[in-house]
Design an enzyme around this catalytic site. Structure first.
Site, PDB file in Angstrom:
ATOM      1  N   LEU A 148       0.924  -1.277  -0.153  1.00 15.60           N
ATOM      2  CA  LEU A 148       0.076  -0.038  -0.007  1.00 15.60           C
ATOM      3  C   LEU A 148       1.132   1.699  -0.029  1.00 15.60           C
ATOM      4  O   LEU A 148       1.649   1.416   1.309  1.00 15.60           O
ATOM      5  CB  LEU A 148      -1.107  -0.378   1.896  1.00 15.60           C
ATOM      6  CG  LEU A 148      -1.900   1.254   1.407  1.00 15.60           C
ATOM      7  CD1 LEU A 148      -3.061   1.134   0.384  1.00 15.60           C
ATOM      8  CD2 LEU A 148      -2.577   1.276   2.992  1.00 15.60           C
ATOM      9  N   HIS A 158       5.846   3.457  11.741  1.00  8.88           N
ATOM     10  CA  HIS A 158       6.227   4.088  11.327  1.00  8.88           C
ATOM     11  C   HIS A 158       5.687   4.904  11.401  1.00  8.88           C
ATOM     12  O   HIS A 158       4.312   5.279  11.693  1.00  8.88           O
ATOM     13  CB  HIS A 158       6.898   3.828  10.033  1.00  8.88           C
ATOM     14  CG  HIS A 158       8.152   4.572   9.390  1.00  8.88           C
ATOM     15  ND1 HIS A 158       7.652   5.978   9.185  1.00  8.88           N
ATOM     16  CD2 HIS A 158       9.645   4.695   9.395  1.00  8.88           C
ATOM     17  CE1 HIS A 158       8.669   6.700   8.708  1.00  8.88           C
ATOM     18  NE2 HIS A 158      10.065   6.048   8.659  1.00  8.88           N
TER      19      HIS A 158
END
Length: 338
Positions: free
Chosen positions: A126, A230
């Site tokens: 993605l 992240h």
């Protein structure tokens, strides 16, 4: 308007540029011509003939701007991981060390190397280019896969997995990997990340510690990022959590990012989507819907306006939306309200 479609050979130059833009830690898009071409080939072969059931198939999609034809994002479904090469994860668990005689009872966390996700289907790859990160584009890119899962559920496992990118800095340095590197490896994180992306995973079994790692022996920096995502991946994680995905203690073996999962039939978009018959026209009181056609190799999905005629079980949409979905009156679409 962004339209989701299967990847084609003509998308290679843009796919390579997206691989460069995705940066460190995005293992599923290595900057390697051969591996990127293999992904295109694998996906095109998977779409060429619909299999009877789950297999080692890759369904790779791109998001195309309907006005310019520019590819602005990627998303994919891996039907079954770990069948031809091992799929490793760490499982965060607990060990109890106690002595009733001494009155000591300690619970310590451990990381155990596993192949528990073998055969599970994975949401992967993605990535939305920065200039397209506005409006509902992120939701389209993430959620379009659930309409494909709902329509072709027989091709996938009942467990659906998504690996979230773990914490690393702008130079690709991972606090978790820094500890592993110091004690077990002699390779920096970008090198390991690249080798994994191109399928050279043999070093994992050769060099990874064979026994559970006691978390309290790790550096403070490494402990702090276990199960953490992240910064750039947090929006993607939030979208998955809205769908019912949850962390069960599995983390990536390199950056300790969380792996989240959900049973296919419990995914919100899968559960709430329904099939309707197409009726083109001028929808009255239309609302935003995630819409896909029900074709396999001609799959298309977008977010557009339509009105639902409950009495006739019809999706009333404009001719333009129907054109982009490649459907006509009487065809079937799968829809879910946004």
């Amino acid at each position: 308007m962004l339209v989701i479609r299967p990847i084609e050979q003509r998308d290679f130059p843009t796919l390579k540029q997206i691989a460069i833009e995705s940066g460190h830690g995005f293992t599923s898009l290595p900057v390697n011509d051969e591996l990127l071409q293999n992904k295109i080939d694998h996906s095109m072969a998977s779409f060429a003939s619909q299999p009877a059931g789950k297999g080692e198939c890759l369904y790779f999609f791109v998001a195309e701007d309907s006005d310019t034809g520019e590819v602005l994002g990627t998303t994919a479904l891996d039907a079954a991981v770990g069948l031809s090469s091992p799929f490793y994860t760490y499982l965060l668990g607990k060990q109890v060390h106690s002595s009733r005689k001494l009155g000591i009872y300690n619970v310590v966390e451990t990381l155990t190397l596993t192949n528990d996700y073998t055969g599970v289907s994975e949401l992967c790859t993605l990535f939305l280019r920065e200039k397209a990160r506005a409006g509902l584009n992120s939701r389209l890119l993430s959620k379009c896969r659930f309409l494909f899962l709902a329509e072709f559920s027989e091709l996938f496992d009942h467990r659906i997995l998504a690996e979230m990118r773990g914490v690393s800095d702008d130079n690709g340095n991972s606090p978790f990997w820094s500890w592993l590197q110091e004690h077990f490896f002699s390779m920096d994180f970008p090198t390991v990340d690249y080798l994994t992306g191109i399928g050279q995973k043999g070093f994992i079994a050769d060099l990874m510690p064979k026994y559970p790692i006691y978390v309290n022996l790790l550096s403070k920096e490494a402990r702090a990022v276990i199960g953490k995502t992240h910064d750039k991946t947090r929006p993607a994680l939030r979208l998955l959590e809205e769908e019912g995905f949850a962390w069960r203690g599995y983390v990536d073996i390199f950056d300790a990012g969380p792996s989240v999962e959900c049973d296919l039939k419990h995914i919100r978009t899968v559960r709430n989507s329904r099939r309707l018959t197409v009726q083109t026209g001028h929808p009255v009181q239309a609302g935003k819907h995630l819409i896909s056609n029900t074709r396999f190799n001609g799959f298309r999905a977008l977010i557009g306006d339509l009105a639902v005629d409950e009495e006739k079980a019809q999706a009333v949409m404009t001719p333009e939306v129907a054109r982009l979905l490649k459907v006509e009156d009487g065809d079937t679409v799968r829809v879910v309200e946004m």
